[in-house]
Design a protein around this motif. Sequence first.
Motif, mmCIF file in Angstrom:
data_model
loop_
_atom_site.group_PDB
_atom_site.id
_atom_site.type_symbol
_atom_site.label_atom_id
_atom_site.label_comp_id
_atom_site.label_asym_id
_atom_site.label_seq_id
_atom_site.Cartn_x
_atom_site.Cartn_y
_atom_site.Cartn_z
ATOM 1 N N SER A 152 18.443 38.397 -6.725
ATOM 2 C CA SER A 152 17.608 37.209 -6.883
ATOM 3 C C SER A 152 16.432 37.500 -7.806
ATOM 4 C CB SER A 152 17.126 36.708 -5.518
ATOM 5 O OG SER A 152 16.379 37.720 -4.869
ATOM 6 N N ASP A 153 15.903 38.730 -7.776
ATOM 7 C CA ASP A 153 14.813 39.103 -8.682
ATOM 8 C C ASP A 153 15.288 39.088 -10.137
ATOM 9 O OD1 ASP A 153 13.082 39.422 -6.565
ATOM 10 O OD2 ASP A 153 13.476 41.591 -6.383
ATOM 11 N N SER A 209 15.629 35.507 -11.218
ATOM 12 C CA SER A 209 14.301 34.926 -11.384
ATOM 13 C C SER A 209 13.640 35.397 -12.676
ATOM 14 C CB SER A 209 13.443 35.307 -10.182
ATOM 15 O OG SER A 209 12.126 34.852 -10.355
ATOM 16 N N ASN A 222 12.698 33.134 -15.944
ATOM 17 C CA ASN A 222 11.349 33.079 -16.524
ATOM 18 C C ASN A 222 11.373 33.399 -18.013
ATOM 19 O OD1 ASN A 222 10.166 32.336 -14.123
ATOM 20 N ND2 ASN A 222 9.683 34.447 -13.519
#
Length: 176
Positions: free
Chosen positions: A33-34, A37, A41
């Motif tokens: 998930s990081d 994300s 971004n």
Amino acid sequence: MKYFAYLAIMVLLISVAALFYLQRPDGQTWLTSDGISSKSNQLTEQMVALSSDTLAMAATLVSETSQKVVESITNESSVATTVIYKWQDQQGQWHYSDQPNPEGTSEKVILDPRDITVVAAEDTSILKGSSKTTNMSLMPNSGSVYDPVVMKKLFEDAEQVKEQLEQRTKSLDETH
């Protein structure tokens, strides 16, 4: 078919979910998930930068174009005007020329190219009694629709169609 679509969607969902649990040779999972994300971004920042650049270029283009339009409107010397003369003879006919009337007075008219609208002329050969169309068929490019030859052919074709329809109706009535 509906069950096959459900099955295909489930296989895809399980495959994506498995990427969060399956590990690469270095021991890390394929998806985190990081990672999603941070990639999201990065893409957002790139899109904002691109849209900012595009907006700046559009603003510059609009500014330059409006500047050119204002200059063309205010700069009268950039437009070449034409002077013509008009006069009326004893019969009441108006004459236009680039030279003044040698036998009388003329009115000076200044033509501004920005005020002139050019319109394509229609075929006026029928007014002179001659026709460019010698072809008897009604073709889209066969000259004016007011051509007598074309009109005559059109009426003949309409009569033939009318007769064929009457014959068809008569034969249908006889069969029933």
